[in-house]
Design a protein around this motif. Structure first.
Motif, mmCIF file in Angstrom:
data_model
loop_
_atom_site.group_PDB
_atom_site.id
_atom_site.type_symbol
_atom_site.label_atom_id
_atom_site.label_comp_id
_atom_site.label_asym_id
_atom_site.label_seq_id
_atom_site.Cartn_x
_atom_site.Cartn_y
_atom_site.Cartn_z
ATOM 1 N N ASP A 45 -2.776 8.970 8.551
ATOM 2 C CA ASP A 45 -3.855 8.185 8.546
ATOM 3 C C ASP A 45 -3.705 6.922 7.857
ATOM 4 O O ASP A 45 -4.706 6.373 7.418
ATOM 5 C CB ASP A 45 -4.879 8.964 7.821
ATOM 6 N N MET A 46 -2.537 6.172 8.074
ATOM 7 C CA MET A 46 -2.399 5.257 7.454
ATOM 8 C C MET A 46 -3.359 3.824 7.789
ATOM 9 O O MET A 46 -3.581 2.848 7.211
ATOM 10 C CB MET A 46 -1.005 4.428 7.587
ATOM 11 N N LYS A 47 -3.765 3.971 9.085
ATOM 12 C CA LYS A 47 -4.788 2.814 9.644
ATOM 13 C C LYS A 47 -6.008 3.067 8.899
ATOM 14 O O LYS A 47 -6.356 1.938 8.566
ATOM 15 C CB LYS A 47 -4.946 3.179 11.082
ATOM 16 N N ALA A 48 -6.631 4.434 8.626
ATOM 17 C CA ALA A 48 -7.830 4.182 7.862
ATOM 18 C C ALA A 48 -7.624 3.821 6.474
ATOM 19 O O ALA A 48 -8.347 3.321 5.659
ATOM 20 C CB ALA A 48 -8.087 5.625 8.030
ATOM 21 N N ILE A 86 1.063 -1.216 -0.049
ATOM 22 C CA ILE A 86 -0.053 -0.160 0.042
ATOM 23 C C ILE A 86 0.819 1.125 -0.091
ATOM 24 O O ILE A 86 1.676 1.629 0.864
ATOM 25 C CB ILE A 86 -0.817 0.022 1.365
ATOM 26 N N GLY A 87 0.848 2.188 -0.918
ATOM 27 C CA GLY A 87 1.608 3.166 -1.174
ATOM 28 C C GLY A 87 0.797 4.489 -0.820
ATOM 29 O O GLY A 87 -0.392 4.695 -1.368
ATOM 30 N N ILE A 88 1.214 5.347 0.095
ATOM 31 C CA ILE A 88 0.322 6.654 0.568
ATOM 32 C C ILE A 88 1.251 7.712 0.190
ATOM 33 O O ILE A 88 2.387 7.790 0.501
ATOM 34 C CB ILE A 88 0.069 6.601 1.823
ATOM 35 N N LEU A 104 -8.961 -0.604 2.495
ATOM 36 C CA LEU A 104 -8.771 -1.939 1.583
ATOM 37 C C LEU A 104 -8.882 -3.104 2.166
ATOM 38 O O LEU A 104 -8.440 -4.443 1.825
ATOM 39 C CB LEU A 104 -7.154 -1.778 1.285
ATOM 40 N N GLY A 105 -9.535 -3.220 3.502
ATOM 41 C CA GLY A 105 -9.745 -4.192 4.150
ATOM 42 C C GLY A 105 -8.776 -5.049 5.088
ATOM 43 O O GLY A 105 -8.691 -6.180 5.172
ATOM 44 N N ILE A 106 -7.665 -4.049 5.048
ATOM 45 C CA ILE A 106 -6.579 -4.671 5.865
ATOM 46 C C ILE A 106 -6.495 -3.898 7.276
ATOM 47 O O ILE A 106 -6.532 -2.935 7.372
ATOM 48 C CB ILE A 106 -5.234 -4.071 4.886
#
Length: 309
Positions: A82-85, A52-54, A90-92
């Motif tokens: 906000d990486m948790k959200a 997951i790239g943010i 993405l269901g992770i």
């Protein structure tokens, strides 16, 4: 074709890949995706896993999406704090590894019109996300006290009051609009003998950029959120580029690795806190001689890695 310029030489790439200890089926988060330099190499090593790239920069999101297309990767526009959200959408809920490569991307520095650099004259902006309060707003609207605080705390600038005075004097004549104008004001604000040393603008530009982008607040949140969603045995790698950033990461990592919080004069532990992580390398990792020659911007980089217990 603006995004073709998004050249990103990933700093300490091999050290990061080794530090993350990548599992082909793992879930990895690159919270500062940028031009996908690190992200591509992580994604290449995945089979059934996902990267997951943010990134908060819309230009980076477009570029990274192109460079990661066809790979086990998803790119999300947002802030790494906000990486948790972002992962939850993405269901992770858990990650095997997280990488944060802090600071400004080479692309942002080299694209003059983004207003990050004191080497080119451009509109005074510095917003990584291209929205919200800009450097122009801060320079023209903040009080002397606020400016001095920003320059001291985020730039460790010992001439903060003199520079703040110079800014206020100039903006009373007319608004300060460009990076070139601000650079001239800073040079006038520092004593003559310091002008001859290395560029006197560096600390002021760093301080204002950190304030514009609320970098330390976001870093604080990102460290907590990242550690929370990290699996047991998961790795957290953070690359910093100046001492203030590095101090935040070092202290937070040390706290998780320490465990006991009893005062040192207690004969036995009564708090019962156990270490939550271990340092993967005792000291921060720095770029090799070869890398420094190939990429001078890696000179101040420090990589710290912990593993969650």
């Amino acid at each position: 074709m603006q995004n073709m310029e998004f050249n990103h030489i990933p700093v300490m790439l091999n050290e990061c890949l080794e530090g993350l200890d990548i599992k082909p089926e793992g879930i990895y988060i690159d919270g500062t995706c940028g031009g996908a330099g690190h992200s591509r190499e992580i994604a290449k090593r995945l089979d059934s896993g996902l990267l997951i790239g943010i990134d908060r920069d819309p230009d980076a999101v477009i570029t990274a999406s192109e460079r990661l297309s066809g790979m086990n990767a998803k790119v999300v526009r947002g802030n790494y704090s906000d990486m948790k959200a972002a992962a939850a959408e993405l269901g992770i809920d858990k990650a095997d590894g997280i990488l944060l490569d802090l600071g400004v991307s080479s692309y942002q520095l080299d694209t003059a019109e983004r207003g990050f650099s004191y080497h080119a004259d451009a509109p005074l902006d510095m917003r990584m996300s291209k929205e919200g309060v800009s450097a122009r707003d801060i320079v023209n609207e903040y009080s002397k006290e606020q400016l001095v605080k920003i320059l001291y705390e985020y730039g460790e600038e010992k001439f903060a009051p003199r520079i703040a005075d110079a800014i206020i004097k100039r903006r009373e004549e007319k608004p300060i609009e460009t990076t070139g104008e601000l650079a001239d004001i800073v040079r006038e604000g520092v004593p003559a003998k310091f002008r001859r040393e290395k560029n006197p603008c560096k600390k002021t530009f760093q301080a204002i950029r950190i304030a514009v982008n609320c970098e330390f607040e976001h870093l604080d949140n990102a460290l907590d959120e990242g550690f929370e969603i990290l699996k047991t045995g998961g790795r957290f790698c953070v690359i910093t580029f100046h001492s203030l950033e590095d101090r935040i990461v070092k202290q937070r990592f040390a706290g998780w690795c320490r465990g006991c919080t009893c005062p040192p004069d207690f004969p036995v532990c009564v708090c019962g806190n156990k270490p939550k992580a271990r340092l993967v390398s005792r000291k921060p990792i720095e770029a090799s001689e070869e890398e420094l020659e190939a990429n001078p911007r890696s000179r101040s980089a420090k990589l710290r890695i912990i593993e969650k217990l």
